[in-house]
Design an enzyme around this catalytic site. Structure first.
Site, PDB file in Angstrom:
ATOM      1  N   ASP A 173       0.865  -1.179   0.000  1.00 37.77           N
ATOM      2  CA  ASP A 173       0.000   0.000   0.000  1.00 37.77           C
ATOM      3  C   ASP A 173       0.901   1.228   0.000  1.00 37.77           C
ATOM      4  O   ASP A 173       2.113   1.132   0.229  1.00 37.77           O
ATOM      5  CB  ASP A 173      -0.930   0.004   1.226  1.00 37.77           C
ATOM      6  N   SER A 174       0.267   2.394  -0.190  1.00 35.21           N
ATOM      7  CA  SER A 174       1.029   3.640  -0.099  1.00 35.21           C
ATOM      8  C   SER A 174       1.379   3.950   1.356  1.00 35.21           C
ATOM      9  O   SER A 174       2.323   4.687   1.619  1.00 35.21           O
ATOM     10  CB  SER A 174       0.179   4.785  -0.653  1.00 35.21           C
TER      11      SER A 174
ATOM     12  N   CYS B 159     -11.223   2.672   0.007  1.00 34.94           N
ATOM     13  CA  CYS B 159      -9.802   2.976   0.237  1.00 34.94           C
ATOM     14  C   CYS B 159      -9.414   2.284   1.539  1.00 34.94           C
ATOM     15  O   CYS B 159     -10.131   2.399   2.544  1.00 34.94           O
ATOM     16  CB  CYS B 159      -9.618   4.492   0.369  1.00 34.94           C
ATOM     17  N   THR B 160      -8.314   1.557   1.510  1.00 41.88           N
ATOM     18  CA  THR B 160      -7.973   0.724   2.675  1.00 41.88           C
ATOM     19  C   THR B 160      -7.652   1.554   3.917  1.00 41.88           C
ATOM     20  O   THR B 160      -7.816   1.082   5.030  1.00 41.88           O
ATOM     21  CB  THR B 160      -6.793  -0.209   2.338  1.00 41.88           C
TER      22      THR B 160
ATOM     23  N   CYS C 117      -4.618  -1.844  -1.702  1.00 40.10           N
ATOM     24  CA  CYS C 117      -4.797  -0.427  -1.989  1.00 40.10           C
ATOM     25  C   CYS C 117      -5.717  -0.319  -3.194  1.00 40.10           C
ATOM     26  O   CYS C 117      -5.400  -0.853  -4.270  1.00 40.10           O
ATOM     27  CB  CYS C 117      -3.420   0.161  -2.319  1.00 40.10           C
ATOM     28  N   ASN C 118      -6.847   0.332  -3.008  1.00 40.61           N
ATOM     29  CA  ASN C 118      -7.792   0.479  -4.120  1.00 40.61           C
ATOM     30  C   ASN C 118      -7.213   1.330  -5.242  1.00 40.61           C
ATOM     31  O   ASN C 118      -7.452   1.071  -6.415  1.00 40.61           O
ATOM     32  CB  ASN C 118      -9.082   1.134  -3.633  1.00 40.61           C
ATOM     33  N   THR C 119      -6.456   2.358  -4.869  1.00 38.09           N
ATOM     34  CA  THR C 119      -5.889   3.263  -5.876  1.00 38.09           C
ATOM     35  C   THR C 119      -4.905   2.495  -6.761  1.00 38.09           C
ATOM     36  O   THR C 119      -4.951   2.593  -7.990  1.00 38.09           O
ATOM     37  CB  THR C 119      -5.171   4.435  -5.181  1.00 38.09           C
TER      38      THR C 119
ATOM     39  N   TYR D 133      -1.044   8.148  -2.884  1.00 36.19           N
ATOM     40  CA  TYR D 133      -1.156   7.730  -4.285  1.00 36.19           C
ATOM     41  C   TYR D 133      -2.367   8.388  -4.961  1.00 36.19           C
ATOM     42  O   TYR D 133      -2.383   8.575  -6.176  1.00 36.19           O
ATOM     43  CB  TYR D 133      -1.356   6.199  -4.364  1.00 36.19           C
ATOM     44  N   GLY D 134      -3.387   8.703  -4.140  1.00 36.48           N
ATOM     45  CA  GLY D 134      -4.684   9.171  -4.675  1.00 36.48           C
ATOM     46  C   GLY D 134      -4.604  10.267  -5.721  1.00 36.48           C
ATOM     47  O   GLY D 134      -5.244  10.173  -6.767  1.00 36.48           O
TER      48      GLY D 134
HETATM   49  N1  DGL Z   1      -4.821   3.157   0.700  1.00 35.42           N
HETATM   50  C1  DGL Z   1      -5.014   3.590  -0.613  1.00 35.42           C
HETATM   51  C2  DGL Z   1      -6.288   3.091  -1.229  1.00 35.42           C
HETATM   52  O1  DGL Z   1      -6.787   2.070  -0.832  1.00 35.42           O
HETATM   53  C3  DGL Z   1      -4.686   4.962  -1.095  1.00 35.42           C
HETATM   54  C4  DGL Z   1      -4.366   6.088  -0.194  1.00 35.42           C
HETATM   55  C5  DGL Z   1      -3.508   7.112  -0.939  1.00 35.42           C
HETATM   56  O2  DGL Z   1      -2.299   6.873  -0.957  1.00 35.42           O
HETATM   57  O3  DGL Z   1      -4.039   8.075  -1.493  1.00 35.42           O
HETATM   58  O4  DGL Z   1      -6.793   3.678  -2.148  1.00 35.42           O
END
Ligand code: DGL
Length: 269
Positions: free
Chosen positions: A7-8, A181-182, A70-72, A39-40
């Site tokens: 993840d980020s 988002c996790t 991480c969804n992103t 990451y978003g």
């Molecule tokens: N945890 C990440 C997700 O599930 C992204 C958070 C980020 O870095 O913006 O999307």
């Protein structure tokens, strides 16, 4: 051989915890790319390059399966990584629109995620497949990533701010809130306090852990029955900081936390 979980930042720890519970024999490597957090707001290409670099690091550690916790990263890079590394099994994540659409009684669901997740092809295809006869209120919430990274204690002001952020979802009378988002898993107490009690929060982490088990079973890659799994934690940021964050979110425990550095697109120890 370990399973790699990326993840980020700390968000992926919510998925990691469920994998640890479900598959206690597996060795795990968790990597928080905190040097590149968040990451978003980044471009798809940037997220693809980061996750490619992390995958290469995982492979240098003998990883047998990579989880994009991480969804992103999943929205930006899952297809890219699968085509770049055709022999590596990847498990990604997507906002849980399907169960929310199935369970809603008000006919309205709210989805919160990063802007990048909403822009990806993956999200459009989810709406196409599962959200025909319901209303979906979508809300990009980058501030919640920052709040989750900051960690608890959550204040009354945090709850007020979150309520403000979610007001379009609340006003539309959504009865399901999908965490896309996790990072948001760690904010469940704040989110619940900001919304009315009859809103169900849908966290996909347990479903991702089940999918990891399914893929490992299918590929005959499950760990030996006699071993106790260990987890090594890496960050591209500060190990001390990540250790502190984990103590706050998951409780004080002795954990093996190490630092990596990005150097010309590569992660080095
Ligand atoms: N945890 C990440 C997700 O599930 C992204 C958070 C980020 O870095 O913006 O999307």
């Amino acid at each position: 051989m370990p399973v790699g979980v990326l993840d980020s930042g700390i968000g992926g720890l919510s998925v990691l915890q469920d994998i640890q519970k479900r598959l206690p024999r597996e060795h795990l490597i968790f990597l928080a790319d905190q040097a590149n957090l968040p990451y978003g707001p980044r471009s798809l290409t940037e997220v693809q390059l980061f996750t490619e670099g992390i995958t290469r690091f995982f492979l240098s550690q003998g990883v047998k399966l990579v989880v994009l916790a991480c969804n992103t990263a999943s929205a930006a890079a899952l297809y890219y990584l699968r085509s770049k590394f055709p022999d590596v099994p990847f498990v990604g994540m997507e906002p849980a629109i399907k169960p929310a659409a199935r369970d809603t009684k008000s006919g309205v669901i709210g989805v919160i995620a990063t802007a990048a997740t909403f822009q990806g092809q993956l999200y459009a295809s989810l709406l196409d497949r599962f959200a025909h006869d319901i209303k979906v209120v979508t809300r990009p919430c980058p501030e919640l990533v920052t709040l989750a990274e900051r960690g608890n204690p959550w204040t009354e002001t945090d709850i007020q701010n979150v309520r403000e952020m979610l007001s379009p979802i609340i006003r539309a009378r959504a009865d399901q809130l999908v965490l896309g988002c996790t990072h948001f898993s760690f904010l469940k107490p704040v989110l619940q306090a900001a919304m009315t009690e009859n809103v169900t929060i849908i966290d996909p982490a347990p479903a991702v852990a089940r999918q990891v088990e399914r893929v490992l079973t299918e590929k005959h890659l499950l760990a030996d029955k006699n071993q106790a799994g260990k987890t090594i934690y890496y960050t591209s940021g500060s190990a001390d900081h990540l250790r502190q964050q984990m103590n706050g979110l998951l409780g004080e425990l002795q954990r093996d936390v190490r630092e990596l550095r990005w150097q010309n697109g590569k992660l080095v120890v």
